[in-house]
Design an enzyme around this catalytic site. Structure first.
Site, PDB file in Angstrom:
ATOM      1  N   CYS B 137       0.848  -1.229   0.256  1.00 31.77           N
ATOM      2  CA  CYS B 137      -0.019  -0.080   0.068  1.00 31.77           C
ATOM      3  C   CYS B 137       1.146   1.170   0.208  1.00 31.77           C
ATOM      4  O   CYS B 137      -0.259   2.360   0.237  1.00 31.77           O
ATOM      5  CB  CYS B 137      -1.283  -0.078   1.270  1.00 31.77           C
ATOM      6  SG  CYS B 137      -1.962  -1.190   1.094  1.00 31.77           S
ATOM      7  N   HIS B 267      -1.652   9.011   5.557  1.00 35.30           N
ATOM      8  CA  HIS B 267      -2.024   7.067   5.225  1.00 35.30           C
ATOM      9  C   HIS B 267      -3.516   7.680   5.968  1.00 35.30           C
ATOM     10  O   HIS B 267      -4.477   7.066   5.636  1.00 35.30           O
ATOM     11  CB  HIS B 267      -1.065   6.705   5.741  1.00 35.30           C
ATOM     12  CG  HIS B 267      -0.802   5.018   4.918  1.00 35.30           C
ATOM     13  ND1 HIS B 267      -1.301   4.612   4.086  1.00 35.30           N
ATOM     14  CD2 HIS B 267      -1.724   3.842   5.486  1.00 35.30           C
ATOM     15  CE1 HIS B 267      -1.247   3.197   3.523  1.00 35.30           C
ATOM     16  NE2 HIS B 267      -1.327   3.260   4.304  1.00 35.30           N
ATOM     17  N   HIS B 304      -9.685   2.328   1.190  1.00 31.45           N
ATOM     18  CA  HIS B 304      -8.740   1.848   0.857  1.00 31.45           C
ATOM     19  C   HIS B 304      -7.738   1.386  -0.242  1.00 31.45           C
ATOM     20  O   HIS B 304      -8.423  -0.206  -0.481  1.00 31.45           O
ATOM     21  CB  HIS B 304      -7.729   1.337   2.156  1.00 31.45           C
ATOM     22  CG  HIS B 304      -5.738   1.089   1.827  1.00 31.45           C
ATOM     23  ND1 HIS B 304      -5.359   1.584   1.155  1.00 31.45           N
ATOM     24  CD2 HIS B 304      -5.238   1.391   3.053  1.00 31.45           C
ATOM     25  CE1 HIS B 304      -3.767   1.689   1.502  1.00 31.45           C
ATOM     26  NE2 HIS B 304      -4.113   1.116   2.868  1.00 31.45           N
TER      27      HIS B 304
END
Lengths: 344, 377
Positions: B137, B267, B304
């Protein structure tokens, strides 16, 4: 939209009074399906393979609960770095910490975990849709096993893989029971974190305490050239004191898949794990896109077979084994693109 | 391409108006999962020449490329055009199909991690380096960083960089099993936060050297860095060591200090551990300035989006500079005292950040940070 690179801060960037501009390959370690090190390679891999499509590399035995769930790729990566340290008399403390960069490369990122997870997921779906019986063998397990076996991939003897294990469970007693399917499914679930390529590099970083610059490139030999180039840039920029470039390729679990991949036409596919340690040195590295393979690229393929991302590191090991200490050119090709790195 | 819309304008307007891109997943079965919601793109019309692949990731990428090419021109010979993409999943959905009964060779062809990047390069006619970054990610951030390196090294004149990932059963099932997904809404940095939701997206930028040529620029990438935790496969380092290293190294490369940073795109996944650790790292690295710098997370709106997340967030930073507005963190209503920062809560904030810091974390202990500067308006 355009994102341009700045030039202002590049000019203003603090510079080291004596910036290290060159690099040296300090050590290389190679594990392949042929054995440990360059000396284990046959003179002609194609002939030595005697028609076999995949030359497997055994699962290393590493102690520790942490490795219980780790896939073969993870274990091979740890084993390759460990071999490099042992063969070069480098202590683990030397590479521990944030001064060592780690760049991991693989082309065949789909190994045991991915297939095991997909297989387990398929079983779970089948169970959800109404139970399993001998008359409903249409699971991915049975199908993938059939394909793999028919193409010389998986055998009972190579039962180290999760796939083989789950497949054997599925087929040995003439069909799946719900209970058995459940256990397979849950074991696959446990492997989900290991389906990410970053799990392999993560295990290596954990094992050796590497907390410095970090990269993972996915691709074949050309990606390893990119990784070596990245390592030289990190070193030249003073971002690390040493850089590990690690490549691992496993094929056995997905032999049937690779047999259908149109890029993987060369045989034999030889499983391998290789690692190079780069440090600041006198040689400048030039990165380019040559049209033709270097002599080392050709030699690595003849001697080792098709090792994808490991090939340039095997080429470096061959160069060192041949006593080449000066300029070295390594090249690598993947999906029609060839990259080169030339130390001069 | 995001759940908020099919182009850059829809992405931005969705963020500033507080649109929620989360919905029930419809493209594949989720009935047996604990959580069946995510940031699914509902209206993806595959381009005619991509229908045959059936690869969702490739289709997302090519749709994003279409939007990019409507806004910018690739002014370089094909051999000098590079493609650098980050992804967490690659073509894994194709792997599922390839392994299924009756799986076809065309599925196997798309099943490798780097297949979508090569499909994009083929579509763009790019014949320079094609790199796929697999730092989970955090991969989108590292892809932009490597793109910058290629330009600095004169290995390319134009780099198409970014990230992508499509939602598929493989990843939904995995995160569902890990109990990482929330049954509630995503609430980054909120004291009630209980997990993340996944999303799908593709985000691309066109990068060139800053030589004064070409059209108007959206901004500059001043610095980037990555680091490993060396701590745990599926959880961030409890002390955020890798993230801290990456943030400090990126600021150093950019030659900026915390006093120069005007905005932080975090994030901010909405998981209890990530958000607390990230807030602590930001407080340590930014020092006293930490409480005065606006911080947001766009994952409350999009979910996400894994490999695309960092690239989307970098784009958002530059759009915030251009538009003079920082989008708020959707889902954040009661900031957690353990995540004490200057969160943008409730509605967008009118401010024009010049220098932005964007942070990313990923499976396997991957961390990355970008320092960006908006173009002068």
């Amino acid at each position: 939209m355009t994102v341009s690179l700045e030039s202002r801060s590049a000019a203003a960037r603090p510079t080291n009074p004596t910036p290290p501009t060159g690099t040296t390959v300090e050590a290389v370690a190679v594990l392949t399906g042929w054995g440990h090190g360059i000396r284990a390679l046959p003179a002609d891999a194609a002939r030595a393979a005697a028609g076999r499509a995949v030359i497997p590399l055994l699962r290393p035995v590493l102690e520790g609960e942490r490795f219980r769930r780790a896939t073969r790729e993870c274990l091979l990566g740890v084993a390759a770095v460990d071999a490099l340290l042992r063969e070069s008399n480098i202590g683990r403390d030397t590479i521990r910490g944030s001064a060592t960069a780690l760049i991991y490369v693989t082309g065949a990122a789909y190994g045991a975990s991915n297939q095991a997870f997909v297989v387990a997921e398929s079983l779970r779906q089948t169970r959800t849709e109404g139970g399993l019986s001998e008359k409903r063998p249409g699971s991915v397990v049975a199908e993938s096993m059939r394909q793999a076996s028919s193409e010389g991939g998986l055998t009972e003897k190579r039962a180290g893989s999760v796939v083989a294990e789950s497949t054997r469970q599925a087929s040995s007693e003439g069909g799946l029971t719900e209970k058995r399917a459940g256990s397979v499914a849950s074991s696959g679930t446990l492997h989900f974190p290991y389906t990410a390529p970053s799990a392999m590099a993560g295990e290596v970083a954990i094992e050796f305490g590497l907390t410095g610059p970090y990269g993972i490139l996915i691709g074949g030999a050309a990606a390893t050239i990119d990784a070596l180039w990245q390592a030289t840039r990190l070193l030249a920029g003073g971002r690390c004191e040493r850089a590990l470039v690690l490549a691992v390729e496993t094929f056995e679990e997905c032999a049937a898949l690779y047999a259908r991949g149109r890029w993987l036409v060369r045989r034999p596919l030889v499983e391998a794990a290789a690692c190079a340690l780069l440090v600041p040195g006198a040689l400048r590295a030039r990165y380019d896109a040559p049209r033709a393979p270097s002599m080392l690229e050709t030699l690595a393929r003849v001697r080792a077979g098709e090792t994808l991302a490991c090939a340039p590191l095997i080429a470096l090991a061959l160069a060192r084994d041949g006593g080449t200490a000066g300029s070295v050119s390594v090249t690598g090709e993947w999906r029609g693109r060839r990259a080169g790195l030339h130390w001069q | 391409m995001t759940p908020l819309g099919a182009d850059l304008d829809a992405f931005w307007s969705g963020l500033v108006t507080g649109s929620d891109g989360i919905s029930m997943i419809e493209r594949f079965p989720v009935d047996d999962l604990r959580v069946g919601r995510g940031g699914e793109i509902k209206k993806l019309r595959p381009l005619p020449h991509t229908r045959h692949t059936g690869c969702r990731a490739t289709q997302l990428l090519l749709a994003a490329a279409q939007d990019l090419l409507a806004r910018a021109v690739i002014s370089a010979v094909p051999e000098r055009v590079a493609v650098v993409l980050g992804t967490a999943l690659g073509g894994v959905e194709q792997l599922e199909r390839a392994l299924a009964r009756g799986g076809r060779p065309r599925h196997a062809a798309g099943a490798l991690y780097d297949s979508p990047a090569h499909a994009l390069a083929h579509r763009l006619g790019a014949r320079g380096p094609v790199l796929t970054v697999g730092t989970a990610c955090a991969a989108g951030a590292t892809a932009l960083g490597i793109g910058a390196d290629l330009l600095r090294a004169d290995a390319a004149d134009v780099v198409i960089a970014g990230g992508y990932d499509g939602l598929c059963r493989f990843v939904m099932r995995g995160f569902d099993a890990l109990r990482s997904l929330t049954r509630e809404r995503v609430r980054p940095f909120d004291r009630r936060r209980s997990g993340l939701l996944l999303g799908e997206a593709a985000a691309l930028v066109l990068m060139t050297r800053d030589d004064g040529k070409g059209g108007p620029k959206l901004g500059r990438l001043l610095g980037h860095a990555s680091a490993s935790d060396g701590s745990h496969i599926a959880a961030p380092d409890p002390n955020g060591r890798g993230l801290e290293f990456a943030v400090r190294a990126a600021l150093d490369e950019a030659a900026v200090t915390p006093a120069d940073v005007d905005f932080v795109s975090a994030h901010g996944t909405g998981t209890p551990l990530n958000d607390r650790i990230e807030a602590e790292v930001l407080r340590r690295t930014l020092g006293r300035r930490a409480s005065a710098i606006p911080v947001n997370s766009i994952k409350g709106a999009l979910g996400h989006s894994m490999g695309a997340a960092a690239a989307l967030e970098a784009i958002m930073c530059l759009l915030a500079s251009r538009e003079g507005v920082v989008p708020h963190t959707l889902g954040l209503e009661e900031p957690d005292p353990a995540c004490d920062l200057d969160h943008v809560v409730g509605f967008p904030r009118a401010t024009r950040p010049r220098v932005s810091l964007s942070t990313s974390l990923g499976f396997g202990g991957c961390n990355a940070a970008l320092v960006l500067e908006g173009a002068e308006t």
